[in-house]
Design a protein around this motif. Structure first.
Motif, PDB file in Angstrom:
ATOM      1  N   GLY A 136      43.585  43.723  17.619  1.00  0.00           N
ATOM      2  CA  GLY A 136      43.127  44.306  18.710  1.00  0.00           C
ATOM      3  C   GLY A 136      43.226  43.485  20.077  1.00  0.00           C
ATOM      4  O   GLY A 136      43.464  42.277  19.882  1.00  0.00           O
ATOM      5  N   ILE A 137      43.201  44.096  21.149  1.00  0.00           N
ATOM      6  CA  ILE A 137      43.228  43.372  22.502  1.00  0.00           C
ATOM      7  C   ILE A 137      42.127  43.988  23.512  1.00  0.00           C
ATOM      8  O   ILE A 137      42.193  45.409  23.438  1.00  0.00           O
ATOM      9  N   LEU A 138      41.439  43.190  24.118  1.00  0.00           N
ATOM     10  CA  LEU A 138      40.602  43.552  25.111  1.00  0.00           C
ATOM     11  C   LEU A 138      40.830  42.936  26.268  1.00  0.00           C
ATOM     12  O   LEU A 138      41.025  42.020  26.566  1.00  0.00           O
ATOM     13  N   MET A 139      40.909  43.613  27.274  1.00  0.00           N
ATOM     14  CA  MET A 139      40.901  43.084  28.763  1.00  0.00           C
ATOM     15  C   MET A 139      40.133  44.028  29.775  1.00  0.00           C
ATOM     16  O   MET A 139      39.930  45.163  29.646  1.00  0.00           O
ATOM     17  N   ASN A 140      39.454  42.934  30.472  1.00  0.00           N
ATOM     18  CA  ASN A 140      38.423  43.559  31.595  1.00  0.00           C
ATOM     19  C   ASN A 140      38.579  42.989  32.811  1.00  0.00           C
ATOM     20  O   ASN A 140      38.644  41.621  32.931  1.00  0.00           O
ATOM     21  N   PHE A 141      38.864  43.548  33.767  1.00  0.00           N
ATOM     22  CA  PHE A 141      39.121  43.154  35.154  1.00  0.00           C
ATOM     23  C   PHE A 141      37.616  43.533  35.838  1.00  0.00           C
ATOM     24  O   PHE A 141      37.296  44.477  36.045  1.00  0.00           O
ATOM     25  N   GLN A 142      37.046  42.440  36.524  1.00  0.00           N
ATOM     26  CA  GLN A 142      35.999  42.953  37.320  1.00  0.00           C
ATOM     27  C   GLN A 142      35.994  42.220  38.906  1.00  0.00           C
ATOM     28  O   GLN A 142      36.784  41.229  39.062  1.00  0.00           O
ATOM     29  N   HIS A 143      35.486  43.241  39.569  1.00  0.00           N
ATOM     30  CA  HIS A 143      35.655  42.768  41.166  1.00  0.00           C
ATOM     31  C   HIS A 143      34.414  42.969  41.778  1.00  0.00           C
ATOM     32  O   HIS A 143      33.748  44.303  41.916  1.00  0.00           O
ATOM     33  N   LYS A 144      34.017  41.889  42.672  1.00  0.00           N
ATOM     34  CA  LYS A 144      32.534  42.220  43.359  1.00  0.00           C
ATOM     35  C   LYS A 144      33.163  42.665  44.795  1.00  0.00           C
ATOM     36  O   LYS A 144      33.747  41.748  45.666  1.00  0.00           O
ATOM     37  N   ILE A 145      32.864  43.959  45.348  1.00  0.00           N
ATOM     38  CA  ILE A 145      33.232  44.610  46.630  1.00  0.00           C
ATOM     39  C   ILE A 145      32.313  43.618  47.532  1.00  0.00           C
ATOM     40  O   ILE A 145      32.897  43.223  48.664  1.00  0.00           O
ATOM     41  N   ASN A 146      31.227  43.807  47.390  1.00  0.00           N
ATOM     42  CA  ASN A 146      30.177  43.181  48.253  1.00  0.00           C
ATOM     43  C   ASN A 146      28.974  42.410  47.591  1.00  0.00           C
ATOM     44  O   ASN A 146      28.848  42.680  46.558  1.00  0.00           O
ATOM     45  N   ASP A 147      27.809  42.338  48.376  1.00  0.00           N
ATOM     46  CA  ASP A 147      26.548  41.832  47.663  1.00  0.00           C
ATOM     47  C   ASP A 147      26.039  42.848  46.873  1.00  0.00           C
ATOM     48  O   ASP A 147      25.085  42.620  46.043  1.00  0.00           O
ATOM     49  N   ASN A 148      26.358  44.302  47.095  1.00  0.00           N
ATOM     50  CA  ASN A 148      25.805  45.214  46.287  1.00  0.00           C
ATOM     51  C   ASN A 148      26.576  46.223  45.445  1.00  0.00           C
ATOM     52  O   ASN A 148      26.018  46.751  44.598  1.00  0.00           O
ATOM     53  N   TRP A 149      27.840  46.226  45.717  1.00  0.00           N
ATOM     54  CA  TRP A 149      28.606  47.028  44.997  1.00  0.00           C
ATOM     55  C   TRP A 149      29.745  46.143  44.215  1.00  0.00           C
ATOM     56  O   TRP A 149      30.169  44.972  44.790  1.00  0.00           O
ATOM     57  N   ASN A 150      30.042  46.644  42.966  1.00  0.00           N
ATOM     58  CA  ASN A 150      31.010  45.979  41.998  1.00  0.00           C
ATOM     59  C   ASN A 150      31.674  47.074  41.242  1.00  0.00           C
ATOM     60  O   ASN A 150      30.998  48.072  40.788  1.00  0.00           O
ATOM     61  N   PHE A 151      32.799  46.737  40.760  1.00  0.00           N
ATOM     62  CA  PHE A 151      33.544  47.559  39.788  1.00  0.00           C
ATOM     63  C   PHE A 151      34.310  46.684  38.884  1.00  0.00           C
ATOM     64  O   PHE A 151      34.619  45.576  39.034  1.00  0.00           O
ATOM     65  N   SER A 152      34.636  47.652  37.664  1.00  0.00           N
ATOM     66  CA  SER A 152      35.332  47.244  36.388  1.00  0.00           C
ATOM     67  C   SER A 152      36.165  47.937  35.847  1.00  0.00           C
ATOM     68  O   SER A 152      35.635  49.084  35.683  1.00  0.00           O
ATOM     69  N   VAL A 153      37.206  47.799  35.328  1.00  0.00           N
ATOM     70  CA  VAL A 153      38.316  48.428  34.718  1.00  0.00           C
ATOM     71  C   VAL A 153      38.639  47.660  33.512  1.00  0.00           C
ATOM     72  O   VAL A 153      38.835  46.559  33.657  1.00  0.00           O
ATOM     73  N   GLY A 154      39.222  48.547  32.522  1.00  0.00           N
ATOM     74  CA  GLY A 154      39.705  47.578  31.539  1.00  0.00           C
ATOM     75  C   GLY A 154      40.177  48.485  30.311  1.00  0.00           C
ATOM     76  O   GLY A 154      40.247  49.640  30.479  1.00  0.00           O
ATOM     77  N   THR A 155      40.798  47.816  29.058  1.00  0.00           N
ATOM     78  CA  THR A 155      41.275  48.608  28.279  1.00  0.00           C
ATOM     79  C   THR A 155      40.955  47.969  26.976  1.00  0.00           C
ATOM     80  O   THR A 155      40.697  46.913  26.676  1.00  0.00           O
ATOM     81  N   ASP A 156      40.897  48.915  25.944  1.00  0.00           N
ATOM     82  CA  ASP A 156      40.487  48.263  24.502  1.00  0.00           C
ATOM     83  C   ASP A 156      41.254  49.110  23.515  1.00  0.00           C
ATOM     84  O   ASP A 156      41.608  50.204  23.379  1.00  0.00           O
ATOM     85  N   ASP A 157      42.278  48.379  23.057  1.00  0.00           N
ATOM     86  CA  ASP A 157      43.278  48.703  22.218  1.00  0.00           C
ATOM     87  C   ASP A 157      43.359  48.275  20.694  1.00  0.00           C
ATOM     88  O   ASP A 157      43.362  47.018  20.555  1.00  0.00           O
ATOM     89  N   ARG A 158      43.482  49.057  19.883  1.00  0.00           N
ATOM     90  CA  ARG A 158      43.373  48.458  18.325  1.00  0.00           C
ATOM     91  C   ARG A 158      44.555  49.370  17.460  1.00  0.00           C
ATOM     92  O   ARG A 158      44.819  50.365  17.900  1.00  0.00           O
ATOM     93  N   TYR A 159      44.874  48.552  16.324  1.00  0.00           N
ATOM     94  CA  TYR A 159      45.838  49.138  15.322  1.00  0.00           C
ATOM     95  C   TYR A 159      44.951  48.453  13.899  1.00  0.00           C
ATOM     96  O   TYR A 159      44.550  47.414  13.989  1.00  0.00           O
ATOM     97  N   TYR A 160      44.977  49.573  13.142  1.00  0.00           N
ATOM     98  CA  TYR A 160      44.219  49.272  11.707  1.00  0.00           C
ATOM     99  C   TYR A 160      45.052  49.897  10.718  1.00  0.00           C
ATOM    100  O   TYR A 160      45.618  51.140  10.805  1.00  0.00           O
ATOM    101  N   TYR A 161      45.456  49.297   9.711  1.00  0.00           N
ATOM    102  CA  TYR A 161      45.861  49.683   8.452  1.00  0.00           C
ATOM    103  C   TYR A 161      45.236  49.246   7.227  1.00  0.00           C
ATOM    104  O   TYR A 161      44.810  48.151   6.986  1.00  0.00           O
ATOM    105  N   GLY A 162      44.641  50.601   6.637  1.00  0.00           N
ATOM    106  CA  GLY A 162      43.862  50.148   5.531  1.00  0.00           C
ATOM    107  C   GLY A 162      44.685  50.409   3.959  1.00  0.00           C
ATOM    108  O   GLY A 162      45.316  51.552   3.938  1.00  0.00           O
ATOM    109  N   TYR A 163      44.239  49.700   3.045  1.00  0.00           N
ATOM    110  CA  TYR A 163      44.779  49.690   1.682  1.00  0.00           C
ATOM    111  C   TYR A 163      43.761  50.121   0.695  1.00  0.00           C
ATOM    112  O   TYR A 163      42.802  49.351   0.546  1.00  0.00           O
TER     113      TYR A 163
END
Length: 855
Positions: free
Chosen positions: A394-421
């Motif tokens: 798997g890989i996790l990526m998260n980008f965070q940005h502080k717009i100002n003292d009151n507002w901020n946002f974040s975007v990201g992705t969560d991707d996984r591959y699984y093989y079970g036997y």
């Protein structure tokens, strides 16, 4: 706590500096650490909730309390003082604990390690035996009930449980620890941390071993924990860290819940009371020279190494990017019995001795008298091993940005591959010369298997693991392939008084089933099927938001609301263990709303909240069902709607520097809405018909929810006190109450209207303990000694039930002298419960003591 803010692995690397040897440091700096945690609100991928800021119901347990009170308990049992949480030891084997939160079981609780999801990608389950090392390295367990603050598209129907661990670049030091307890419990550990060098390097490692047995008969186990971490910070903007950890283990189990009648009948004292340690899942073999050997019919073995590489990039004073790449190669499985000999299963009375255990001399003799032939499949009785290994990336990526003292946002992705036997082999022939199997359609009919595979030895190689040839596999051989990718985003607004957020995620989950026993051109349910099904892609999403408002320094209120369209588990996509996609496949829908109030002063902290969660279109498979006459299998249930609502309260009052009081109370009302459909199958997928049909209506409307594999309480409470009479001496005690406990649902019990889930007796427990620190001249060196006693008054109580037999039901067994009578008429009632019910008793009085040296 900015390391935790940055990303998952900066905290994950934590597994290095186990709380066992830094516990006193954690205790000495508890106030400062609590303040650090509260500086975080919905940041990074860890998503730590901040008191009076994050609008979710949250409870936190720190490392000092884990070290002080866990002893030889299961780690999740530490949460039994948390509202709406019920943790039990399950069947009683090492690591076999079960957990419910607000009436939802662990597969519907998001379990995370520093923000990384660890729920199985096929079945959603979390086997705590794979994570026993967490008790050595966790600095904080945070439980967010309900929707929680995680931005990921995870299964937080009941809540989120996040294990936060210590960071690798703590100051130089280490510790040695020794623990002993009942039933030969022995735990030793050694850990060391180099500290951070001037060049930005840090390294840590830990080794631990735990062995012994639990309170239950024949539950021996052995477990190791290893950890290695290497960190490097070349500049203030970049931080790189690598970590590897695992807890390879094996343990004998009690997987089958005995009947109440058998607990009583097989009590060595014959005094009419249940023998709580009784375990029917093992027996004895006596050799010619008189030596008696224990043989476990049920056991588990597993090693789940986790490796992670983390990169944190502080782009500027307003933006950060966190990236974590990880892999987990799990190796192991579990053992059970398989087949029949002379038409008898292992539960036949002729194979049971006077103590209620298997007579393996009789089984060996019966097997020796049979010559396996291609004519009769399964004509010997053997022990099989079901392999359930996996590779997970798997890989996790998260980008965070502080717009100002009151507002901020974040975007990201969560991707996984699984093989079970998943496949089954013979692990012990029990004296037979072979086992005849007919399930691999690519081999000659009724293939005779003579090779055995002993997988009980610990597997330390994350890339290895035995892989039996196809001709030696029996019963099943199928793989599960899961591809998951998702995106998430969040916007938040925060002032001194008001905090609000909106977050959402979208995800695609693709399932493919691969069956090696399928013969090309075969048909199932009227469709031509192949070895591979191809991927079935399912789209899901969620959106949630909330707000917290602080009226003043003491009073605050919060609210949250959310909706999930959740993809079903793999067993719902391909029901009945076949290659045909479920024609009625649909996403599960969860709608939840919650309101809360908090009051906080310097010495008193209290929280109250109410919630309502509705879960529609639920589908689940319940395994390990006993259909009688030695036939065991599974049930599949669809079209379920559940409504869970309740109220929770918790408080802490520090009277003075000597005495602190803690308390909690939760009341729930968990019921099914409407009816559902159910079908039963033998373990070999043969349908079990009822009234001429395999599918039946389940009359569940307004029935209390009792879980699928374990019981669900609807009322819990606890009161505790911690006393510090002199410096460095701490004495604690707590009382726990559990009420309105309902037994797990059994399909056959709800085929007609008017039935109800079995209500188990309420119970009370008391635990006590103490710890004392012995300081040396060098302040960095000291000894700590501690002792714990669990279930102080040796209370006898039923923790879980798996059937719903009423006292007015008739005994239906032609071999039973009371056949045809009701349990009440036959006088076969214990504490208001019919003795035909299958249950798990909780442990009696147990104890542990520890000695550690920090340097």
């Amino acid at each position: 706590m900015k390391l935790i803010n940055k990303s998952i692995l900066t905290a994950v690397i934590t597994l290095s500096t186990a709380s066992v040897y830094y516990a006193q440091q954690v205790q000495d700096t508890a106030k400062a650490q609590s303040k650090d945690i509260e500086e975080v609100i919905l940041k990074g991928v860890t998503d730590i909730a901040k008191d009076r800021k994050t609008p979710v119901a949250v409870s936190t347990i720190k490392a000092a309390q884990i070290l002080e009170r866990q002893g030889n308990q299961e780690l999740v049992e530490m949460l039994n003082t948390t509202p709406s949480v019920y943790a039990t030891k399950g069947g009683g084997g090492f690591g076999d604990s079960q957990l419910t939160m607000r009436g939802f079981e662990s597969r519907n609780i998001a379990v995370m390690v520093n923000g990384m999801p660890v729920n199985d990608m096929e079945g959603g389950t979390v086997y705590m035996s794979n994570w026993t090392g967490l008790s050595d390295v966790t600095s904080t367990m945070q439980v967010q009930r309900g929707l929680g603050s995680s931005k990921l598209a995870i299964a937080s129907v009941g809540g989120t449980m996040n294990f936060l661990t210590r960071s690798a670049d703590m100051k130089q030091g280490g510790a040695v620890r020794l623990g002993i307890g009942n039933n030969d419990f022995l735990k030793t550990s050694f850990a060391y941390n180099t500290g951070k060098s001037e060049n930005g390097w840090a390294a840590s490692f830990l080794m631990a071993r735990q062995a012994g047995a639990t309170y239950v008969q024949n539950t021996d186990y052995e477990s190791y924990t290893y950890f290695f971490a290497l960190g490097y910070q070349p500049s203030a903007k970049h931080n790189l860290q690598f970590m590897m950890t695992s807890s390879p283990q094996w343990h004998d189990q009690r997987s089958y819940a005995p009947t109440l009648g058998n607990y009583i009948y097989y009590n060595p004292d014959k005094d009419g009371t249940p023998y709580r340690p009784y375990n029917s899942d093992y027996g004895y073999y006596t050799s010619a020279d008189g030596r008696r050997t224990n043989i476990a019919n049920a056991m588990n073995y597993y090693s789940k190494p986790v490796m992670m590489l983390n990169w944190d990039w502080t782009i500027n004073d307003k933006s950060t990017l966190s990236t974590v790449a990880y892999m987990s190669n799990g190796r192991g499985g579990g053992a059970r019995n398989q087949g029949r000999v002379g038409g008898k299963s292992i539960t036949d009375p002729s194979f049971i001795d006077a103590e209620g255990h298997y007579n393996y001399n009789s089984i060996f003799a019966a097997n020796a008298a049979v010559t396996p032939t291609v004519g009769v499949a399964g004509n010997t009785l053997v022990r099989s091993s079901s392999v359930n290994s996996h590779n997970w990336y798997g890989i996790l990526m998260n980008f965070q940005h502080k717009i100002n003292d009151n507002w901020n946002f974040s975007v990201g992705t969560d991707d996984r591959y699984y093989y079970g036997y998943h496949y089954q082999v013979v692990s012990d022939l029990y004296g037979a010369s072979g086992y005849t199997d007919s399930f691999n359609k690519n081999l000659p009919t009724n293939n005779i298997v003579r090779n055995t595979y002993d997988y009980q030895k610990l597997n330390w190689n994350p890339f290895g693991g035995a892989n039996a040839p196809m001709e030696d596999r029996i019963a099943f051989s199928n793989d599960g392939e899961v591809l998951w990718y998702s995106g998430f985003g969040q916007v938040e607004y925060s002032t001194e008084k008001l905090t609000a957020y909106v977050q959402g995620s979208v995800s695609n989950q693709g399932y493919q089933r691969i069956d090696d026993f399928i013969k090309p051109g075969s048909t199932q349910q009227g469709q031509t099927v192949d070895r591979k099904t191809g991927f079935k892609n399912l789209f899901g999403y969620n959106i949630k938001g909330g707000a917290n408002y602080n009226f003043d320094a003491s009073n605050n209120v919060f609210a949250n609301i959310g909706y999930y369209s959740k993809q079903p588990l793999m067993s719902a996509v391909y029901p009945s263990n076949q290659q045909v996609v479920n024609p009625n496949l649909t996403n599960e829908k969860i709608f939840s709303v919650e309101l809360g109030y908090g009051f906080k002063t310097a010495n008193f902290n209290a929280k109250v909240n109410v919630y309502r969660t509705e879960w529609k279109d639920r589908w689940f498979r319940r395994g390990g069902v006993d259909f009688g006459d030695g036939i065991r299998g599974y049930s599949e249930i669809s079209g379920i709607t559940q409504l869970h609502q309740g109220i929770e309260a918790e408080a802490v009052y520090k009277i003075n520097r000597f005495v602190e009081l803690q308390g909690m109370y939760s009341w729930g009302d968990y019921k099914y809405k409407g009816n559902a459909s159910g079908a039963n199958f033998q373990d070999d997928n043969t349908p079990i018909e009822t009234n001429g049909s395999n599918t039946s209506t389940l009359y569940l409307d307004k029935v209390n929810v009792g879980g699928t594999n374990n019981s669900v309480p609807q009322t819990t409470a606890s009161l505790g006190a911690t006393i510090t009479p002199v410096t460095d001496l701490r004495i604690y005690g707590n009382w726990q109450y559990v009420g309105k406990v309902y037994s797990a649902m059994n399909v056959n019990d709800f085929l007609k209207p008017g039935n109800e889930a079995l209500k188990l007796p309420d119970f009370n427990l008391v635990n006590v303990g103490a710890s004392y620190k012995i300081k040396l001249r060098n302040e960095s060196q000291y000894f700590t000694i501690g002792v714990n006693v669990y279930n102080l008054f040796d209370t006898s109580y039923i923790q879980d039930g798996v059937t719903n037999i009423k006292t007015t039901d008739k005994i239906n067994n032609s071999k039973d002298p009371d056949n045809g009578k009701t349990y009440e008429e036959a006088g076969r009632v214990y504490n208001g419960i019919a003795d035909g019910n299958r249950v798990f008793f909780g442990f009696g009085r147990t104890w542990s003591t520890t000695l550690s040296f920090n340097f």
